[in-house]
Scaffold this motif. Structure first.
Motif, PDB file in Angstrom:
ATOM      1  N   ALA A 170       0.832  -1.207   0.000  1.00 28.71           N
ATOM      2  CA  ALA A 170       0.000   0.000   0.000  1.00 28.71           C
ATOM      3  C   ALA A 170       0.865   1.255   0.000  1.00 28.71           C
ATOM      4  O   ALA A 170       0.576   2.231  -0.709  1.00 28.71           O
ATOM      5  N   ALA A 171       1.941   1.246   0.784  1.00 30.78           N
ATOM      6  CA  ALA A 171       2.847   2.392   0.827  1.00 30.78           C
ATOM      7  C   ALA A 171       3.536   2.601  -0.516  1.00 30.78           C
ATOM      8  O   ALA A 171       3.741   3.742  -0.957  1.00 30.78           O
ATOM      9  N   GLY A 172       3.872   1.520  -1.184  1.00 25.47           N
ATOM     10  CA  GLY A 172       4.504   1.615  -2.490  1.00 25.47           C
ATOM     11  C   GLY A 172       3.578   2.210  -3.527  1.00 25.47           C
ATOM     12  O   GLY A 172       3.987   3.057  -4.334  1.00 25.47           O
ATOM     13  N   ARG A 173       2.312   1.794  -3.516  1.00 21.63           N
ATOM     14  CA  ARG A 173       1.346   2.329  -4.474  1.00 21.63           C
ATOM     15  C   ARG A 173       1.166   3.840  -4.296  1.00 21.63           C
ATOM     16  O   ARG A 173       0.957   4.572  -5.262  1.00 21.63           O
ATOM     17  N   ALA A 174       1.215   4.293  -3.039  1.00 19.56           N
ATOM     18  CA  ALA A 174       1.027   5.721  -2.747  1.00 19.56           C
ATOM     19  C   ALA A 174       2.324   6.512  -2.825  1.00 19.56           C
ATOM     20  O   ALA A 174       2.323   7.708  -2.552  1.00 19.56           O
ATOM     21  N   ARG A 175       3.424   5.851  -3.154  1.00 18.38           N
ATOM     22  CA  ARG A 175       4.741   6.487  -3.290  1.00 18.38           C
ATOM     23  C   ARG A 175       5.130   7.240  -2.008  1.00 18.38           C
ATOM     24  O   ARG A 175       5.493   8.417  -2.035  1.00 18.38           O
ATOM     25  N   LEU A 176       5.064   6.539  -0.897  1.00 17.39           N
ATOM     26  CA  LEU A 176       5.384   7.150   0.388  1.00 17.39           C
ATOM     27  C   LEU A 176       6.880   7.195   0.682  1.00 17.39           C
ATOM     28  O   LEU A 176       7.302   7.832   1.647  1.00 17.39           O
ATOM     29  N   GLY A 177       7.674   6.504  -0.116  1.00 15.51           N
ATOM     30  CA  GLY A 177       9.115   6.535   0.092  1.00 15.51           C
ATOM     31  C   GLY A 177       9.582   5.545   1.142  1.00 15.51           C
ATOM     32  O   GLY A 177       8.944   4.526   1.411  1.00 15.51           O
ATOM     33  N   ARG A 178      10.696   5.870   1.777  1.00 13.21           N
ATOM     34  CA  ARG A 178      11.342   4.952   2.716  1.00 13.21           C
ATOM     35  C   ARG A 178      10.628   4.951   4.074  1.00 13.21           C
ATOM     36  O   ARG A 178      10.224   5.988   4.580  1.00 13.21           O
ATOM     37  N   ARG A 179      10.515   3.764   4.648  1.00 11.85           N
ATOM     38  CA  ARG A 179       9.932   3.654   5.991  1.00 11.85           C
ATOM     39  C   ARG A 179      10.929   4.174   7.018  1.00 11.85           C
ATOM     40  O   ARG A 179      12.099   3.824   7.021  1.00 11.85           O
ATOM     41  N   ARG A 180      10.433   5.012   7.937  1.00 13.32           N
ATOM     42  CA  ARG A 180      11.293   5.613   8.951  1.00 13.32           C
ATOM     43  C   ARG A 180      11.083   5.028  10.334  1.00 13.32           C
ATOM     44  O   ARG A 180      12.014   4.962  11.132  1.00 13.32           O
ATOM     45  N   ALA A 181       9.855   4.649  10.655  1.00 12.56           N
ATOM     46  CA  ALA A 181       9.574   4.142  12.006  1.00 12.56           C
ATOM     47  C   ALA A 181       8.265   3.369  11.998  1.00 12.56           C
ATOM     48  O   ALA A 181       7.407   3.573  11.136  1.00 12.56           O
ATOM     49  N   THR A 182       8.140   2.467  12.962  1.00  8.42           N
ATOM     50  CA  THR A 182       6.911   1.700  13.158  1.00  8.42           C
ATOM     51  C   THR A 182       6.482   1.800  14.608  1.00  8.42           C
ATOM     52  O   THR A 182       7.304   1.633  15.511  1.00  8.42           O
ATOM     53  N   HIS A 183       5.213   2.108  14.843  1.00  5.12           N
ATOM     54  CA  HIS A 183       4.653   2.193  16.195  1.00  5.12           C
ATOM     55  C   HIS A 183       3.480   1.222  16.276  1.00  5.12           C
ATOM     56  O   HIS A 183       2.532   1.332  15.500  1.00  5.12           O
ATOM     57  N   ARG A 184       3.571   0.291  17.208  1.00  4.75           N
ATOM     58  CA  ARG A 184       2.560  -0.756  17.324  1.00  4.75           C
ATOM     59  C   ARG A 184       1.579  -0.451  18.453  1.00  4.75           C
ATOM     60  O   ARG A 184       1.819   0.427  19.287  1.00  4.75           O
ATOM     61  N   ALA A 185       0.483  -1.199  18.453  1.00  2.00           N
ATOM     62  CA  ALA A 185      -0.462  -1.085  19.555  1.00  2.00           C
ATOM     63  C   ALA A 185       0.250  -1.474  20.844  1.00  2.00           C
ATOM     64  O   ALA A 185       1.105  -2.367  20.844  1.00  2.00           O
TER      65      ALA A 185
END
Length: 232
Positions: free
Chosen positions: A21-36
């Motif tokens: 999904a991030a690739g389709r929207a061209r969001l670029g590089r992942r910087r961080a992940t925050h979980r529940a």
């Protein structure tokens, strides 16, 4: 006996969907992940009064260069910093009222992210605010330079001033501007004009503040005595 997919396998599949999904929207590089938060592990999701849902194990917020993805209840919302609308609001939770970010995703749908929905809100809330400001202010300034008027809910901004309803204030008059939860407060001649409401929230209020700083040369906001009380 009911077979259930191992949790780590579920996580891998969800990550693959998030990345796609991030690739389709061209969001670029992942910087961080925050979980529940870990405390929700094993708790089944349920609806809460006041909008939105409670957090569940597996929910995740991924921050990218140009946006975020929010995987909530198995569904993935994609938000781009350059097009989203963000409101800071107070919403009802199991522990009473809490602050939340209400964002518009790329499909035009609103998603409510309570500060406690994902871990470390002290990191991801300011990051969203900073990134949206950085992405949208240059375009807004260019529009103002062309003589356009920008509307932020009840508040409008032009190259000459700021206002709401019948109230119009020129930039040289503005002594101070404060952004609070749901409101924009502007001080002129020692008097505060407060626009907006906690219930609706001024859209992209931090963009309004950044524009005001640029157009007036005002310093960044900060706890001035006598300013309207609240939280941004």
């Amino acid at each position: 006996m009911t077979w259930r997919m191992p949790q780590d396998r579920e996580g891998e599949l969800l990550l693959a969907r998030v990345s796609e999904a991030a690739g389709r929207a061209r969001l670029g590089r992942r910087r961080a992940t925050h979980r529940a938060p870990a405390t929700v592990t094993g708790i089944r999701r349920r609806r809460r009064r006041g909008g939105g849902r409670s957090a569940s194990a597996g929910d995740r917020l991924d921050c990218y260069e140009h946006g975020v993805t929010a995987a909530v209840d198995g569904r993935i919302h994609v938000v781009r910093f350059d097009t989203t609308v963000v409101r800071r609001r107070r919403v009802l939770s199991a522990r009473g009222f809490t602050r939340a970010c209400v964002l518009t995703d790329v499909d035009g749908e609103r998603i409510v992210l309570r500060d406690g929905h994902f871990a470390h809100p002290e990191r991801w809330v300011p990051e969203i605010r900073r990134a949206v400001t950085q992405a949208q202010v240059p375009r807004a300034l260019a529009a103002l330079a062309r003589g356009e008027r920008l509307d932020f809910g009840r508040v409008w901004v032009t190259g000459d001033g700021i206002g709401s309803g019948r109230v119009s204030l020129r930039w040289p008059q503005v002594e101070r501007i404060e952004i609070r939860t749901g409101t924009v407060a502007v001080r002129v001649a020692g008097r505060w004009h407060v626009w907006g409401s906690v219930a609706s929230g001024i859209p992209n209020s931090f963009v309004v503040h950044a524009l005001a700083e640029h157009l007036t040369g005002l310093p960044p906001k900060g706890g001035e005595p006598g300013a309207p009380q609240g939280h941004d």
